[in-house]
Enzyme design. Sequence first.
Site: not given
Length: 435
Positions: A79, A124-126, A165
């Site tokens: 995202v 963002a992050k995934g 992460d």
Amino acid sequence: MATDYRIPAHKLVRPDKDRFLDEENPFEAMMSRFDKAAELLDLEPGLYKVLRQAEKQVIVSIPVMKDNGEVEVYEGYRVLYNTSRGPAKGGIRFDLQVTLEEVKALAAWMTWKCAVVNIPFGGAKGGVRCDPQAMSAPELEKLTRRYTSGIINMLGPDSDVPAPDVNTNERVMAWVMDTYSMHVGHTVTAVVTGKPVELGGSLGRREATGRGCMIVTKEALKHLGMPVKGTTVSIQGFGNVGSVAAQLLAREGCKIVAIGDRSVSLHNAKGIDIDDAIAYAKKHRSLEGFDKADKISGADLLTLDVDVLLPAALENVITTKNARDIKARIICEGANGPTTAAADSVLDENGIFVIPDILANAGGVTVSYFEWVQDRGGYFWPEDLVNERLETIMKRSFEDVLDLSRQRRVNMRTASYMLAISRVASVHRLRGIYA
Ligand code: NAD
């Protein structure tokens, strides 16, 4: 109504499997803070609508041939929440509990976090929903490379720069970087941060988040007129953030009276020797069995009579159920989202000074920014320069948030959201809407 992508609770095997059962939706929890700050800023309705939406949400299916020859298909997400201030920045997590809602919330968090410390990145992050503990290294490598390939058009040093992460590390970042480099035909180190130093990683990156927590805790003590020496601290989580924060705070003269990890929580009123505990945890892979402190419950660790509480493990551990029992004068949120939105007002009523996550744990992304800068310049900094520049940014950001909280008579969390949103909003106003 958002789709519930969570897997049924009975299928979860992790010890902390109950953590989502009676909690707020992570995106809505974050957005309730956003709404409060946006209202105080009198944000124009159009910008409010823009900033409440993620720019891009991608779901990819990731087939992996397992070691036993069977094919498993995983679901992955990336995202990009907002890229108005620069390339999207945010980690990739591998976890059974990854959901699109969670990834979206974390991507928004990254947007505000980068803006609070005023680094030129968006958020963002995934994530991939999988159980990395149950996978071999070759399976994890295949998963990482196929996921990277699925989101390859989003990635790039100018567009989207992932980082480690939950359950991902330097090694996973090396695979992401290699896969991207193979696709474009040349080595691009700046496409990820949190890489091994040999591959263009930054010195000081591993310790950066814990170091940032130490710096802002000292600033908070100074602001409240409390001495650093002898300050008592309780820390939940003894991984990258918790153990480094513990070690650095102890070096500054604080007394770390309680530490805990997934296996056990420990208390010693005389102070715990953190170097000893770190050596023990490294050797035994947890604190279980460390006998220089008494066992206490994980719940008691949070409500001990200490000066500083530093949650550095999970989200949603300070809730309306235990917030009234917290006796710490300062909470430094090392973890992302350790406090539920509903618990904020209880902490306020009790006069607890909260250094909010988007400020407290921004040391990591700040040194990620330094890594990206070093990779792009092809010129690497000594560790003391990294630490010095980190300290400058963390102190300045703490001051910026504190000034705003005094001016507007709001708590530090609301002030940090107001500062972040106003920075992102001002860029949108200058850029206008492309049509
Ligand atoms: P980590 O995996 O290195 O450590 C997590 C620690 O929490 C471990 O000691 C684990 O045993 C403990 N833990 C897990 N479940 C627990 C439970 N139920 N009770 C008590 N302890 C428990 O992770 P980390 O990198 O230290 O990250 C911790 C938090 O900080 C996360 O919220 C993460 O998103 C956030 N954070 C990390 C960074 C970073 O640079 N590493 C940056 C910003 C925010």
